[in-house]
Design a protein around this motif. Structure first.
Motif, PDB file in Angstrom:
ATOM      1  N   ASP A   1      -3.953 120.964  -1.924  1.00  0.00           N
ATOM      2  CA  ASP A   1      -2.989 121.103  -0.833  1.00  0.00           C
ATOM      3  C   ASP A   1      -1.584 120.635  -1.230  1.00  0.00           C
ATOM      4  N   TYR A   2      -1.507 119.678  -2.145  1.00  0.00           N
ATOM      5  CA  TYR A   2      -0.223 119.087  -2.494  1.00  0.00           C
ATOM      6  C   TYR A   2       0.613 119.968  -3.414  1.00  0.00           C
ATOM      7  N   CYS A   3      -0.025 120.608  -4.384  1.00  0.00           N
ATOM      8  CA  CYS A   3       0.733 121.401  -5.360  1.00  0.00           C
ATOM      9  C   CYS A   3       0.464 122.894  -5.239  1.00  0.00           C
ATOM     10  N   SER A   4      -0.267 123.300  -4.221  1.00  0.00           N
ATOM     11  CA  SER A   4      -0.602 124.714  -3.979  1.00  0.00           C
ATOM     12  C   SER A   4      -1.369 125.346  -5.138  1.00  0.00           C
ATOM     13  N   GLY A   5      -2.149 124.543  -5.841  1.00  0.00           N
ATOM     14  CA  GLY A   5      -3.002 125.065  -6.904  1.00  0.00           C
ATOM     15  C   GLY A   5      -2.341 125.203  -8.266  1.00  0.00           C
ATOM     16  N   THR A   6      -1.093 124.792  -8.389  1.00  0.00           N
ATOM     17  CA  THR A   6      -0.417 124.931  -9.677  1.00  0.00           C
ATOM     18  C   THR A   6      -0.722 123.774 -10.623  1.00  0.00           C
ATOM     19  N   GLY A   7      -1.064 122.608 -10.082  1.00  0.00           N
ATOM     20  CA  GLY A   7      -1.387 121.452 -10.919  1.00  0.00           C
ATOM     21  C   GLY A   7      -0.185 120.570 -11.225  1.00  0.00           C
ATOM     22  N   TYR A   8       0.999 121.017 -10.816  1.00  0.00           N
ATOM     23  CA  TYR A   8       2.196 120.218 -11.053  1.00  0.00           C
ATOM     24  C   TYR A   8       3.259 120.499  -9.995  1.00  0.00           C
ATOM     25  N   PHE A   9       4.202 119.575  -9.896  1.00  0.00           N
ATOM     26  CA  PHE A   9       5.347 119.749  -9.009  1.00  0.00           C
ATOM     27  C   PHE A   9       6.554 120.142  -9.841  1.00  0.00           C
ATOM     28  N   GLN A  10       7.369 121.048  -9.321  1.00  0.00           N
ATOM     29  CA  GLN A  10       8.631 121.400  -9.967  1.00  0.00           C
ATOM     30  C   GLN A  10       9.673 120.416  -9.442  1.00  0.00           C
ATOM     31  N   LEU A  11      10.296 119.662 -10.326  1.00  0.00           N
ATOM     32  CA  LEU A  11      11.266 118.656  -9.919  1.00  0.00           C
ATOM     33  C   LEU A  11      12.640 119.275  -9.698  1.00  0.00           C
ATOM     34  N   LEU A  12      13.390 118.708  -8.761  1.00  0.00           N
ATOM     35  CA  LEU A  12      14.706 119.242  -8.419  1.00  0.00           C
ATOM     36  C   LEU A  12      15.689 119.178  -9.586  1.00  0.00           C
ATOM     37  N   LEU A  13      15.594 118.136 -10.388  1.00  0.00           N
ATOM     38  CA  LEU A  13      16.522 117.961 -11.501  1.00  0.00           C
ATOM     39  C   LEU A  13      16.052 118.659 -12.776  1.00  0.00           C
ATOM     40  N   GLY A  14      14.997 119.416 -12.666  1.00  0.00           N
ATOM     41  CA  GLY A  14      14.466 120.121 -13.838  1.00  0.00           C
ATOM     42  C   GLY A  14      13.214 119.447 -14.357  1.00  0.00           C
ATOM     43  N   GLY A  15      12.379 120.223 -15.008  1.00  0.00           N
ATOM     44  CA  GLY A  15      11.130 119.684 -15.521  1.00  0.00           C
ATOM     45  C   GLY A  15      10.035 119.747 -14.470  1.00  0.00           C
ATOM     46  N   SER A  16       8.906 119.183 -14.808  1.00  0.00           N
ATOM     47  CA  SER A  16       7.777 119.187 -13.889  1.00  0.00           C
ATOM     48  C   SER A  16       6.992 117.898 -14.041  1.00  0.00           C
TER      49      SER A  16
END
Length: 42
Positions: free
Chosen positions: A12-27
């Motif tokens: 539920d937190y990452c919608s199945g991607t396994g990571y968050f995309q950070l606002l300043l770039g990167g993950s």
């Protein structure tokens, strides 16, 4: 009729991607599913 349940629903937190995309770039690895993208079984 048979009903199949899907055990490995997406996180539920990452919608199945396994990571968050950070606002300043990167993950960053999702802390809830530890990068698997699947909901943990309690």
């Amino acid at each position: 009729m048979t009903i199949q349940s899907v055990k490995a629903k997406s996180c539920d937190y990452c919608s199945g991607t396994g990571y968050f995309q950070l606002l300043l770039g990167g993950s960053e690895t999702c802390p809830n599913c530890e990068g698997s993208g699947k909901k943990k079984e309690s």
